[in-house]
Design a protein around this motif. Structure first.
Motif, PDB file in Angstrom:
ATOM      1  N   GLU A  92      -5.870  15.035  -0.693  1.00 16.28           N
ATOM      2  CA  GLU A  92      -6.067  13.885  -1.580  1.00 16.28           C
ATOM      3  C   GLU A  92      -4.777  13.109  -1.787  1.00 16.28           C
ATOM      4  O   GLU A  92      -4.799  11.901  -2.029  1.00 16.28           O
ATOM      5  N   THR A  98      -5.165   8.002  -0.606  1.00 15.93           N
ATOM      6  CA  THR A  98      -4.924   7.395  -1.912  1.00 15.93           C
ATOM      7  C   THR A  98      -5.182   5.895  -1.884  1.00 15.93           C
ATOM      8  O   THR A  98      -5.745   5.333  -2.835  1.00 15.93           O
ATOM      9  N   LEU A 167      -5.608   8.803 -10.896  1.00 14.20           N
ATOM     10  CA  LEU A 167      -4.995   7.570 -10.411  1.00 14.20           C
ATOM     11  C   LEU A 167      -5.035   6.481 -11.473  1.00 14.20           C
ATOM     12  O   LEU A 167      -5.947   6.442 -12.299  1.00 14.20           O
ATOM     13  N   LEU A 178      -0.047   7.470  -8.717  1.00  9.96           N
ATOM     14  CA  LEU A 178      -0.575   8.830  -8.695  1.00  9.96           C
ATOM     15  C   LEU A 178      -0.071   9.530  -9.950  1.00  9.96           C
ATOM     16  O   LEU A 178       1.113   9.845 -10.050  1.00  9.96           O
TER      17      LEU A 178
END
Length: 202
Positions: A92, A98, A167, A178
């Motif tokens: 991830e 992302t 996020l 992040l």
């Protein structure tokens, strides 16, 4: 970078999941491809086959090659915590994933292309490596001269509210952050990571 460029519907049918996004072919033919795809007499899969299928599904989902995946698993194993969860968190945290999660691109392959073509910045610097691993606190943004790209503006326009609690997204500046690695319950993919851990433990 080498990557899978074959028919995506065939792969989705193989795993019976829309791993590349909504797929009409999968809806029409929800059974594996091939001569005996619709047959109910298919042999029972071995434990190894089930584990291998799960690993392949994850590789296709995130667009990761075998060597990359193996290296990620080693990295996940060396970290504290649950290996399977660590693996998914590392996947991830890839830059291409992302960018996709932020809604800058509608698909992971589209996100990979944006990164490779130098449209994405991390902490103010251009990064063109899709597999780049982000850390908590990293800021991801679209380059100023790339903000007018139709592919980006269309994707962002179709973006709804922030669906991912790890996020942060600023639609005005096309900037994301992040906040942390996601916990397992937050990752929406239908993945049985314990099968992959068992496979590598053999």
């Amino acid at each position: 970078m080498a990557r899978y460029t074959g028919p995506k519907s065939k792969i989705a049918r193989k795993f019976r999941e829309p791993i590349f996004g909504p797929d009409k072919a999968l809806e029409r033919k929800n059974y594996p491809p091939g001569q005996h795809g619709a047959s109910k007499r298919r042999g029972k899969q071995s434990e190894y086959a089930v584990q291998l299928m799960e690993k392949q599904k994850v590789k296709y989902t995130y667009g990761v090659l075998e060597k990359q995946f193996s290296n990620l698993f080693k990295k996940a194993s060396s970290r504290e915590g649950i290996t399977g969860t660590n693996l998914l968190q590392l996947l991830e945290a890839r830059l291409d994933n992302t960018v996709y999660r932020l809604g800058i691109a509608p698909t992971r392959s589209g996100a990979r292309q944006l990164v490779s073509h130098r449209h994405i910045m991390v902490n103010g610097e251009v990064v063109n490596i899709p597999s780049y691993t982000l850390r908590a606190g990293d800021v991801i943004e679209v380059r100023e001269k790339s903000k007018s790209l139709e592919a980006i503006s269309n994707s962002v326009a179709g973006r709804t509210i922030n669906k991912h609690n790890w996020l942060e997204w600023d639609a005005k500046t096309l900037t994301g952050k992040l906040l942390q690695y996601p916990d397992r319950d937050s990752i929406p993919e239908n993945i049985k990571e314990n099968l992959i851990v068992e496979l590598y433990s053999k």
